[in-house]
Design an enzyme around this catalytic site. Structure first.
Site, PDB file in Angstrom:
ATOM      1  CE  LYS A  79      25.496  21.307   4.855  1.00 27.15           C
ATOM      2  NZ  LYS A  79      24.404  20.376   4.514  1.00 27.15           N
ATOM      3  NE  ARG A  87      17.326  19.224   2.984  1.00 30.46           N
ATOM      4  CZ  ARG A  87      18.577  19.411   3.424  1.00 30.46           C
ATOM      5  NH1 ARG A  87      18.879  20.503   4.092  1.00 30.46           N
ATOM      6  NH2 ARG A  87      19.512  18.513   3.187  1.00 30.46           N
TER       7      ARG A  87
END
Ligand SMILES: *Cc1c(COP(=O)(O)O)cnc(C)c1O
Length: 354
Positions: A36, A129
């Site tokens: 990414k 998260r």
């Protein structure tokens, strides 16, 4: 020639990948190469493959689509959106999940396409998260998944040091491994993967020389920058300059260090403050906040400092440099993770692969 440009050295990248995979392989840990930070650029991903990663992983399906011609299994890292499940089962072999509603939609899409989509269930070990925080819910979720068609429960995973800054330890990762064992015993299945986090888990390998029960890590920053990210230490025998930014000087002038006139707000709505250092040799280079956060770039010439800038200008102080710069000269920067990410995302910066 086109500037600004980011230069990417594939030999250095492949070297980093090999060094880190060597470390992991000795402990039977497979590496998912996370793409990414360079937006899934296929040529750069090739260095991961040549270096020996077992999977390609990205948080965005758009990037996995760019990598579709590579044979390696692909992992979608960000929890899928229900609105994208068709693409997910088409372009990702594996996805990280924590919501049964989404997994049901993946099942439906997968059956429709005659595929088997693999699921790594995420467990939140405290970083807050993604992932199941409640163990009971995790088991309930696993049980439901086992009933779904077109879906295989591949294993468990966790992600740490992303939101809450929680550092992976043998202790918190052991909880993940234990939960995996519980699922295996309770449902009489084998989980193939226990994915123990990202580059922040590497410090355990470097320090204790093992991570008990973990057989996969998902690595991005450590591969591109040669860093373990729990404490930010360098990993031996790696490069920190795989990605380098080159920018062009468009103005050099002697100017005072204090602005002239009444001070209002700058281009970003902040009231600036200044230190009076007298007349300085100021240089402007053609890159700006639209491309990169100035806190994430590191000048190669230690004699030059960053004064600030605006959306399209970066202003430097070149007074203390040993180099007598001229307009049109270039300056080199190293980049931190956030710098690489935003520079690779900026369409105004040319990507030069060497
Ligand atoms: C980005 C990401 C990674 C890779 O993190 P690095 O710190 O770059 O190694 C791993 N897993 C997930 C879920 C991610 O989103």
């Amino acid at each position: 020639m086109y500037y600004p440009k980011i230069q990417i050295d594939l030999k250095k990248l492949e070297h980093n990948v090999k060094t880190i995979i060597d470390l992991c392989k000795k402990k039977d840990i497979e590496v998912a190469g996370v793409t990414k930070v360079f937006c899934g650029h296929p040529e750069i991903a090739k260095a991961y493959i040549d270096g020996g990663v077992s999977y390609l992983a990205d948080s965005r399906i758009e990037n996995l689509i760019k990598l579709k011609d590579y044979k390696l299994p692909k992992i979608l890292l960000r929890l899928p959106m229900i609105s994208e499940v068709e693409k997910v089962v088409e372009y990702a072999d594996i996805s990280l999940n924590s919501e049964i509603e989404t997994i049901k939609e993946l099942s439906r899409a997968s059956v429709e396409k005659g595929k088997i989509h693999k699921i790594i269930l995420m467990v939140d070990l405290g970083d807050l998260r993604e992932g199941y925080f409640d163990e009971y819910e995790l088991y309930k979720g696993s049980e439901e998944i086992l009933k779904l068609e077109g879906i295989e429960l591949l294993g468990l995973g966790t992600n740490l040091t992303c939101y809450g800054g929680v550092i992976p330890s043998q202790k918190n990762l052991r909880r993940l491994v234990e939960m995996g064992k519980t699922i295996e015993e309770r449902y009489n299945i084998k989980l193939n993967i226990i994915s123990g986090g990202n580059s922040s888990s590497l410090h355990l390998l470097l320090k204790d020389n093992k991570i008990e029960g973990i057989n996969m890590l998902r690595l991005g920053e450590s591969l591109v920058l040669g860093l373990e990210t729990a404490y930010g230490n360098r990993i031996e025998n790696t490069y920190d300059d795989v990605f380098q930014l080159e920018v062009e000087i468009i103005e050099i002038k002697e100017k005072p260090s204090l602005p002239t006139g009444e001070i209002g707000r700058d281009a970003f709505g902040k009231v600036p403050s200044f230190e009076d250092k007298g007349i300085r040799k100021r240089m402007i280079v053609a890159i700006g906040k639209q491309d990169v956060d100035f806190d994430t770039v590191i000048l190669q010439d230690a004699g030059v400092t960053i004064l600030g800038g605006s959306s399209d200008h970066l202003i430097l102080d070149g007074t203390d440099s040993e180099v007598d710069y001229k307009v049109g000269d270039k300056l080199w920067f190293k980049l931190s993770y956030g710098g690489i990410l935003s520079i690779m995302t900026s369409e105004y910066v040319k990507k030069e692969i060497i």
